[in-house]
Design a protein around this motif. Sequence first.
Motif, mmCIF file in Angstrom:
data_model
loop_
_atom_site.group_PDB
_atom_site.id
_atom_site.type_symbol
_atom_site.label_atom_id
_atom_site.label_comp_id
_atom_site.label_asym_id
_atom_site.label_seq_id
_atom_site.Cartn_x
_atom_site.Cartn_y
_atom_site.Cartn_z
ATOM 1 N N GLU A 52 10.932 4.832 1.236
ATOM 2 C CA GLU A 52 10.117 3.429 1.472
ATOM 3 C C GLU A 52 10.975 2.136 1.727
ATOM 4 N N LYS B 196 5.060 11.279 2.617
ATOM 5 C CA LYS B 196 4.317 10.189 2.804
ATOM 6 C C LYS B 196 4.966 9.744 4.162
ATOM 7 N N ARG C 276 10.681 9.680 -13.197
ATOM 8 C CA ARG C 276 9.425 9.339 -12.539
ATOM 9 C C ARG C 276 8.439 9.309 -13.382
HETATM 10 MG MG MG Z 1 8.815 8.841 -3.740
#
Ligand code: MG
Length: 635
Positions: free
Chosen positions: A393, A251, A498
Motif C-alpha cells: 500500500e 487488495k 499483525r
Molecule cells: Mg497487508
Amino acid sequence: MTAIDYQAFYDRSVSDPDAFWAEQAQLIDWHHPFEQVCDASRPPFVRWFAGGTTNLCHNAVDRHVATRGDDRALIWSSSEVDREEIYTFAQLHREVQIMAAVLQSAGVKQGDRVLIYMPMIPQAAFAMLACARLGAIHSVVFGGFASHALANRIDDAEPVLVISADAGSRGGKVVPYKPLLDEALRLCSHPPRQVLMVDRGLSPFELQPGRDLDYAQLREAHRDAQVPCVWLPSEAISYTLYTSGTTGRPKGVQRDTGGYAVALAASVRHIFDGRPGETFFSTSDIGWVVGHSYIVYGPLIAGMSTIMYEGLPTRPDAAVWWHLVERHQVTVMFSAPTAIRVLKKQDPALLQRHDLRSLRNLFLAGEPLDEPTARWIAEALGKPIIDNYWQTETGWPILTLARGLSSGTPKFGSPGVPMYGYKVQLVDEQTGAVLDGANQKGLLVIDGPLPPGCMQTVWRDDERFVRTYWSSVPDRQVYSTFDWAVRDEEGYYFILGRSDDVINVAGHRLGTREIEECIAGHPAVAEVAVVGVADALKGQVALAFAVLRDPAKAATQELALALEGDILKKVDQELGAVARPARVRLVAALPKTRSGKLLRRALQAVAEGRETGDLSTMEDPVALEQLKAQLAAGG
Ligand code: MG
Ligand code: ATP
C-alpha cells in the motif's frame, strides 16, 4: 548528517509538508510544474503535485540518456539459463521505445490496462516502462501464480492486452507459462483483445491466430521506432498491484505517477543511500511492490544501474548473490528475511568468498526480521543490516533508518524510526486513544494525508479503500497498517505482529511475534511460526510450528520430546510461563505465500480443524498437506 539532523528533517516533513515535498519534487523532471503540492480537500483521498505533468519512464530512462547514456541501466542476470545481458541507458531507451511502438500497434492507448504475466526477463521491465511511457496502466501478476489466480486478476483489471512469455525457470526446471495463461483466458469473463508473447525458447507453444502476437516479429518491424513520452497529470494512475494475500483476499492497490516518482527518488537517496552511477541490487521479483519500486523504477529514476536476477539464492551455490555484488560493485542491496533464512542453512563461508567492499548496507523487508537471523547475517557479511517495514500500500518504507541522512544506529529486532512524511502513531484499538508513552503496545496507524507514493485508493473501489483502511479506530479517520507495535524510550519501533496475530491467553494479550522471536533464538531452530488456537479453558493458546536446522536432531520420538521441552523452557525463562505454547510441533516446512510470508491463518485453520479459506497465494500446497497429515497422526 547526524541522528539529530534526521529528527529536524523529519519534523519539517510533518510540520511544513508543502515546503518539504516541493523541495523533494526537484529530484525529478516535470514537464509542466505543479500548482499545488498537496490537495487534501477530500480526505482520506489526496492529490500530490496537482496541476503538474510528468512521466515515470521519462524520469527513469530518457532524462539520463544525455548525461549517462553509456552507463549501465539494466543488468539482467539469470542463474537459471546461465546468461547475463546488460543494457545501457541509451540501449534501454531504444528497447522501451520499440516495446511502446509494439504496444501502440496492438492498440494500447493512454488509460488502457495492460496485464504483465512474465518471468524475470528484461522484456518484463521494458513492458512496464513502455506502459508508463504511453500512460497505459500496468498490472503485473507474479509469474508463479496459476490459472485461477491469474483469471481473477484479469477480470479485475480488464486489460486490453496481456504480455507474457513461453516459460519461466525455477531451480533449473522449465515452468511453461502459456498453458496457464491459455487456461486463465478461458476461465475469465473479460478476456483481453490480444496477447503479446515473448519467446525465450524454453518451451514450444502455439500462437492463437487473431489473438496472439509474436514479440520478436513485431520488434523487427518497429526496430527504429521513436515514441515520445506522454505527459501525464501527476495523479494519473501508473499501475495497480495486489497485496500478498497473507491475511485474506488480496487488495488491488492503485498508485499515481508524480507522487510515486518523487517518493522513489527521495527514498533511494535519503533512505537507501544510493547515488547516480552506482548499482542497486534488489533480490525481489517484479510481481511484488519491491520489484516495482526497487528493481525497476526507483534505481533507474535515481540514475543507478539495477540488477534484475532470475534464479534462486542457492544455485549454482549459496554465493551467487555475493558474486553479483562483487562483479557489479553493488552499493545498495535489498532482500527479505525469508531469503536470509534460506542462506542460514548454508555454509557461512560462502558469504565470505567474495569481495563485498562496495556494499554499504543490506536492507531487508517484508516480514519480521528476527534477531538471531539479523545477527547471523550481520556477522557473516560484516555490513549494517537495515530492517525496513512497509506495505504494498505505501510503496516505500514507513519505518527504517535513513542511511543517506543519519548515522542512527540499527537496533536488532527494530526496523527503526518513522520515515519523513509519515505521521506514525500507536493507538489503542478499542478507544482510539493515542499512546504517547514509551513501551505501550498499540495498533500502528498513520495520520493522513498519506505522503507521496502511497496508494491512491483500492482499484475501482473507493468505498473499500475507506472502509478497509480508514475505519479501524473509533471517532478518527486514520490509516491502519493492521500491524501491532511498540515504541521504546529512544523512539525505535518494534513490530509485534499483525493485529490478527495478537492472541489472548487467559486475558493476557501476546504478540505471536514475541514468542516466535524467542523460539527462533534456540540454536536447533531454523524457522518458526506461532499461532493462537481456540481453547475451551484459556480462550486461546499458543501453538508453535518449528522447522529444525538439522532434522536429525529429532530423529526419534525421545529426541523430539527432549527438544520440545528444551524450547519450551527457553520461552518460560525469557517470556514467562503465560507465553508458553501448548506444544511445539516439529515440522518439515511451513506454509508460505508466493512472496515468502508465513501463512499463519492457514496454520491456525489446520490446527483448529477448520476450512483454510482462500489459498490462491500459497507457495507450496504440499507443505500444508504434510502438516495436516502430521497433525492427524498426532506427530
Ligand atoms: Mg497487508
Ligand atoms: P495482505 O495485505 O494481502 O494480507 P500482506 O500484508 O502480507 O498481504 P504486503 O503488502 O506484501 O502484503 O506486506 C506488508 C506486511 O508485511 C506489513 O503490513 C507487515 O505485516 C509485514 N512486514 C513488512 N515488512 C516488515 C518488517 N520489516 N517487519 C515486520 N513486518 C513486516
